[in-house]
Design a protein around this motif. Structure first.
Motif, short mmCIF file in Angstrom:
data_model
loop_
_atom_site.label_atom_id
_atom_site.label_comp_id
_atom_site.label_asym_id
_atom_site.label_seq_id
_atom_site.Cartn_x
_atom_site.Cartn_y
_atom_site.Cartn_z
N GLY A 31 0.78 -1.23 0.00
CA GLY A 31 0.00 0.00 0.00
C GLY A 31 0.81 1.28 0.00
O GLY A 31 0.24 2.37 -0.01
N GLU A 32 2.13 1.17 -0.01
CA GLU A 32 2.97 2.36 0.00
C GLU A 32 3.46 2.71 -1.40
O GLU A 32 3.89 1.83 -2.15
N PHE A 33 3.42 3.99 -1.73
CA PHE A 33 4.05 4.52 -2.92
C PHE A 33 5.15 5.45 -2.43
O PHE A 33 4.91 6.57 -2.01
N VAL A 34 6.38 4.95 -2.45
CA VAL A 34 7.52 5.66 -1.89
C VAL A 34 8.28 6.37 -3.00
O VAL A 34 8.71 5.74 -3.98
N GLY A 35 8.43 7.67 -2.86
CA GLY A 35 9.23 8.44 -3.79
C GLY A 35 10.63 8.64 -3.23
O GLY A 35 10.79 9.18 -2.13
N LEU A 36 11.64 8.19 -3.98
CA LEU A 36 13.03 8.46 -3.62
C LEU A 36 13.41 9.80 -4.23
O LEU A 36 13.36 9.96 -5.46
N ILE A 37 13.78 10.76 -3.40
CA ILE A 37 14.12 12.08 -3.89
C ILE A 37 15.51 12.45 -3.36
O ILE A 37 16.01 11.87 -2.41
N GLY A 38 16.09 13.44 -4.00
CA GLY A 38 17.42 13.90 -3.61
C GLY A 38 18.11 14.49 -4.82
O GLY A 38 17.72 14.24 -5.97
N PRO A 39 19.16 15.30 -4.61
CA PRO A 39 19.87 15.91 -5.74
C PRO A 39 20.61 14.86 -6.57
O PRO A 39 20.69 13.69 -6.18
N LEU A 195 9.56 17.28 -7.66
CA LEU A 195 9.06 17.25 -6.28
C LEU A 195 7.58 17.56 -6.21
O LEU A 195 6.90 17.14 -5.26
N GLY A 196 7.05 18.28 -7.19
CA GLY A 196 5.62 18.54 -7.22
C GLY A 196 4.83 17.27 -7.43
O GLY A 196 3.83 17.01 -6.74
N LEU A 197 5.26 16.44 -8.38
CA LEU A 197 4.60 15.15 -8.60
C LEU A 197 4.77 14.25 -7.38
O LEU A 197 3.84 13.55 -6.97
N ALA A 198 5.95 14.27 -6.79
CA ALA A 198 6.21 13.43 -5.62
C ALA A 198 5.31 13.83 -4.46
O ALA A 198 4.71 12.98 -3.78
N ALA A 199 5.19 15.14 -4.21
CA ALA A 199 4.36 15.62 -3.10
C ALA A 199 2.90 15.27 -3.30
O ALA A 199 2.17 14.99 -2.34
N ARG A 200 2.46 15.28 -4.54
CA ARG A 200 1.04 15.13 -4.84
C ARG A 200 0.59 13.66 -4.85
O ARG A 200 -0.54 13.36 -4.47
N CYS A 202 2.78 10.58 -4.00
CA CYS A 202 3.42 9.57 -3.15
C CYS A 202 2.82 9.58 -1.74
O CYS A 202 2.45 10.64 -1.22
N THR A 203 2.73 8.41 -1.15
CA THR A 203 2.29 8.33 0.24
C THR A 203 3.43 8.61 1.21
O THR A 203 3.19 8.96 2.37
N ALA A 215 15.85 12.16 5.42
CA ALA A 215 14.50 12.31 5.97
C ALA A 215 13.63 11.21 5.36
O ALA A 215 13.85 10.77 4.24
N ASP A 216 12.62 10.80 6.13
CA ASP A 216 11.74 9.71 5.70
C ASP A 216 10.38 9.92 6.35
O ASP A 216 10.29 9.99 7.59
N GLY A 217 9.34 10.06 5.53
CA GLY A 217 8.01 10.25 6.10
C GLY A 217 7.03 10.75 5.07
O GLY A 217 7.31 10.75 3.86
N PRO A 218 5.87 11.20 5.50
CA PRO A 218 4.88 11.78 4.59
C PRO A 218 5.48 13.00 3.88
O PRO A 218 6.38 13.66 4.42
N PRO A 219 5.00 13.31 2.68
CA PRO A 219 5.57 14.44 1.93
C PRO A 219 5.67 15.74 2.73
O PRO A 219 6.71 16.42 2.68
N ALA A 220 4.65 16.10 3.48
CA ALA A 220 4.69 17.37 4.22
C ALA A 220 5.77 17.37 5.29
O ALA A 220 6.31 18.42 5.63
#
Length: 254
Positions: A31-39, A195-200, A202-203, A215-220
């Motif tokens: 049930g998780e959609f995890v977005g890996l983000i970073g530079p 990051l806009g798509l990720a925030a909107r 990803c869970t 950091a690891d958690g909800p987008p906000a």
């Protein structure tokens, strides 16, 4: 389909005296959609390739520990490279996603053809199914490779920059599709630069910095002013609206 789960414990990759991935531990469940983000260079691709057992690493990955055949049935993988070398039809290329489910020397059956049909429809490719994949645009080829991933029909899905090269409508469609897979009870991990798509969509977000989890958690909770300034060197606007979360980078810090 068994409940998917990806467990990484102290996963580390060392190359030529460098450590692009250093002691990453995390779990991704149903049930998780995890977005890996970073530079750039933060370790996103390295993390996924190590988790899949495609590059040498130390520590533990529950996925890499599986035999190759079991791993292919458990996890679908879309690499960052988009080149399609063979002049096969779109339908045939997407059908390759069914290979892990076929017996040695076996031929696709009705169930496999139905899976391909669903994947083509999801990625708006039905009218292109007879076209040679090498004749398509870069964005169309990216959608074909996502469709192949969907046709594999695995409980775990890993994708490296899946929205790269897509127009805005198909970026949103792809993200909605991955979110839909998570809502069905699968586990989805995707590296993302938008990051806009990720925030909107990803869970959960996992922010990497220099090969470590910053950091690891909800987008906000991840896209905070402090994290954005320290890791990306940017300012941004992040708001919860009636239409969902909206994130917009604003400027580069001096």
């Amino acid at each position: 389909m068994t409940a998917p789960r990806l467990d990484l414990d102290n996963l580390t990759v060392t190359r030529s005296g460098r450590t692009p991935l250093a002691g990453v531990s995390l779990s991704v469940g149903p049930g998780e959609f995890v977005g890996l983000i970073g530079p750039n260079g933060a370790g996103k691709t390295t993390l996924m390739r190590a988790a899949l057992g495609l590059i040498p690493s130390t520590g533990r990955s529950s996925l890499a520990a599986l035999p190759p055949a079991a791993r292919a049935a458990q996890a679908g993988w879309m690499p960052q490279a988009r080149e399609i070398a063979w002049p096969v039809t779109v339908e045939m290329l997407v059908m390759l996603g069914r290979t892990p489910h076929l017996p040695p020397g076996g031929h696709p059956g009705a169930h496999d053809r139905a899976a391909v049909d669903r994947a083509l429809e999801r990625m708006d490719l039905t009218t292109l199914r007879r076209r040679r994949a090498t004749e398509l645009s870069g964005g169309e080829q990216a959608r074909v490779l996502i469709a192949r991933l969907l046709a594999q029909d695995t409980p775990l899905v890993l994708a490296d920059e899946p929205t790269s090269g897509l127009d805005p409508a198909h970026q949103i469609t792809a993200m909605q599709t991955f979110a839909g897979l998570a809502a069905e009870g699968r586990a989805v991990v995707a590296s993302l630069h938008d990051l806009g798509l990720a925030a909107r969509h990803c869970t959960r977000l996992v922010l990497l910095e220099a090969g470590r989890v910053a950091a690891d958690g909800p987008p906000a909770a991840v896209l905070t002013t402090e994290n954005l300034a320290r890791v990306f060197g940017i300012t941004a606007h992040f708001a919860q609206t009636p239409d969902g979360p909206v994130f917009q980078p604003l400027g580069v810090l001096a």
